[in-house]
Design an enzyme around this catalytic site. Sequence first.
Site, mmCIF file in Angstrom:
data_model
loop_
_atom_site.group_PDB
_atom_site.id
_atom_site.type_symbol
_atom_site.label_atom_id
_atom_site.label_comp_id
_atom_site.label_asym_id
_atom_site.label_seq_id
_atom_site.Cartn_x
_atom_site.Cartn_y
_atom_site.Cartn_z
ATOM 1 N N ASN A 203 7.343 -6.239 58.643
ATOM 2 C CA ASN A 203 7.590 -7.208 57.086
ATOM 3 C C ASN A 203 6.628 -7.318 56.207
ATOM 4 O O ASN A 203 5.408 -7.397 56.708
ATOM 5 C CB ASN A 203 8.937 -7.903 57.887
ATOM 6 C CG ASN A 203 8.071 -9.531 59.041
ATOM 7 O OD1 ASN A 203 7.390 -9.649 57.473
ATOM 8 N ND2 ASN A 203 8.612 -8.937 59.798
ATOM 9 N N ASP A 272 13.303 -8.890 64.373
ATOM 10 C CA ASP A 272 14.851 -8.475 65.132
ATOM 11 C C ASP A 272 15.483 -7.893 65.744
ATOM 12 O O ASP A 272 15.922 -8.101 66.769
ATOM 13 C CB ASP A 272 16.217 -9.596 64.127
ATOM 14 C CG ASP A 272 16.364 -10.267 63.124
ATOM 15 O OD1 ASP A 272 15.535 -11.599 63.834
ATOM 16 O OD2 ASP A 272 16.647 -10.265 61.891
ATOM 17 N N PHE A 316 12.542 -21.848 59.875
ATOM 18 C CA PHE A 316 12.467 -21.415 58.877
ATOM 19 C C PHE A 316 13.474 -19.931 58.411
ATOM 20 O O PHE A 316 14.515 -18.971 59.246
ATOM 21 C CB PHE A 316 11.151 -20.785 57.775
ATOM 22 C CG PHE A 316 10.252 -21.303 58.016
ATOM 23 C CD1 PHE A 316 9.453 -22.441 58.617
ATOM 24 C CD2 PHE A 316 9.728 -21.886 56.512
ATOM 25 C CE1 PHE A 316 8.323 -23.553 58.223
ATOM 26 C CE2 PHE A 316 8.290 -22.792 56.056
ATOM 27 C CZ PHE A 316 8.115 -23.028 57.466
ATOM 28 N N LYS A 334 21.289 -22.938 65.946
ATOM 29 C CA LYS A 334 19.967 -22.964 66.729
ATOM 30 C C LYS A 334 19.672 -24.438 67.209
ATOM 31 O O LYS A 334 18.476 -24.881 67.654
ATOM 32 C CB LYS A 334 19.037 -21.894 66.138
ATOM 33 C CG LYS A 334 19.211 -20.676 65.912
ATOM 34 C CD LYS A 334 18.601 -19.589 65.365
ATOM 35 C CE LYS A 334 19.531 -18.250 65.240
ATOM 36 N NZ LYS A 334 18.301 -16.601 65.237
#
Length: 392
Positions: A203, A272, A316, A334
Site C-alpha cells: 500500500n 488485511d 490508526f 478493538k
Amino acid sequence: MVLGVTGCIGAYKACEVLRELQRRDVDVHVVMTEHATRFVGAMTFEALSRHPVFIDQFALGAESEIRHVSLADAADLLLVAPATANVLGKFARGIADDALTTLFLGTTAPVLVAPAMNVNMFRHPVVVENLEMLRSRGVGVVEPGTGYLACGWLGEGRLAEVPDIVDAAMAALSRRRSLAGETVVVTAGPTVEDIDPVRFISNRSSGRMGYRLAEVARDRGATVVLVTGPTVLPAPRGMEVVAVRSAEEMARAVAEKAPGAGIVAMAAAVSDYRPAAVAPGKIKKQDGAQKLDLVRTTDILESLGEAKGTRFLIGFAAETDDLVENARKKRMAKRVDLMVANDVSRNGAGFASEKNAAVLIDAKGQTDLPLMSKRELAERIWDRVAELRARA
Ligand SMILES: Cc1cc2nc3c(=O)[nH]c(=O)nc-3n(C[C@H](O)[C@H](O)[C@H](O)COP(=O)(O)O)c2cc1C
C-alpha cells in the site's frame, strides 16, 4: 535548560525570562551571539544565571570541555528569546558559525524560538519560509505580538510577553518528560505480501507518521522500539529498530516486543489480506484473466486489544468514507484507548505526504486537528496520551 540570546533590542527581556524561569526552579545556562553582547553585557547574564555565559565556541571551558557539545548534550530545552531573523535563517539552513547556531545543530533537545523583529522583516518571504521550515521540523515558535515596535513601526514582530515565553518553555519541559521511564512500541510503514519472487501486494504508506511518532516518544524520554515495514526513510537514532516485511512478520515482532511495553502505537498500514501461498517461481503470463487467492492476515490491533491489560493502545484508522463513524466503531471493537483517524482521500494529507490532518477519538470525546506537519501531529498525539493517562 539553555537560553539563547541574540542581537536585538528585546535582548534585555531575556533577563526577565531568565529570572522568571529561575523562580520556577529551572537551572538556566545562557548562550549569546556576539551581536547580543552589543545590547546587553554578558556580565548581567553571568551574574543572574550563576553560570559562565557561552559566546565564543573557540574558547575552551573548564577542564577543556568542548562546550557546544557538553551544553548541547546536557540541555533538556533550548529556548532562543529573542530570536533575530538572522538566527532563524541560520537555524533553518544549518549554518553553524557561532556558539549558538552550532549548539542548535548539536542538540537533540526540543527547541523553542521567540522571534522579535521589525514588521517588514517578519513578513519578508524568506523569514516566513524559514519559520515554516523550522516549524515543520518540530521547532516550537512563541508567536510574536502586535504593537509598537522598538523601531517605531506599529505591527507584528514584537517579542511575545515574558509570561507567555516562560509558559511555553515550561510546557515544553514537561512534554519533554511526559514519557520518561516508559517503553513504547511503535509500528510504521506498509507491509509487503509476496505473490511470487518478483511481485507483491502493498500500500501507499510511507512510514512517516509512525517514524515521527517514534521520534517524538524518544525525545520525551521513552525507550522506543520501532517495528517497521519497508520504507525509504533513514532509521531514527536512539531507538531499537526492527525491520519486517509482511503482516505476519510484523505480528510476530509486535507479539515479542509488546509484553515489555506500557504503550503500543499501531501506525503501520498492515495488509488485511495476503496471497494464500507464495509461488516459488515467477508466475507465467497466460491468456485471459488471472485469479489470486487471498486469505486474511492476523489483525494485530485486535490481538493487542484482546490481551490489553493496563497497556495503553493507540490505533490508526485511514479511511476514505465515513471517517469518524468508522474510526469510532473500530476503537470500540478493538478496545483502543486513542484512535487517530485520518481521511486519506484528502489532498495534501495522509499517505506519502509530510503533512496530515486527523481526528483524535477517545473515551472523552473527539479532537479535530487541522492540516499540520506529521511531527507536530505526533506531538499533539503524545500530548493527548499524557492527558488521558493523567486522568485515568
Ligand atoms: C538597534 C538595532 C536593533 C535591532 N533589532 C533587531 C530585531 O529586533 N530583530 C532582528 O532580527 N534584528 C535586529 N537587528 C539586526 C541584528 O542585530 C543583525 O541582523 C545581527 O546580525 C543579528 O546577529 P545575531 O543574530 O547573530 O545576534 C537590530 C540591529 C540594531 C543595530
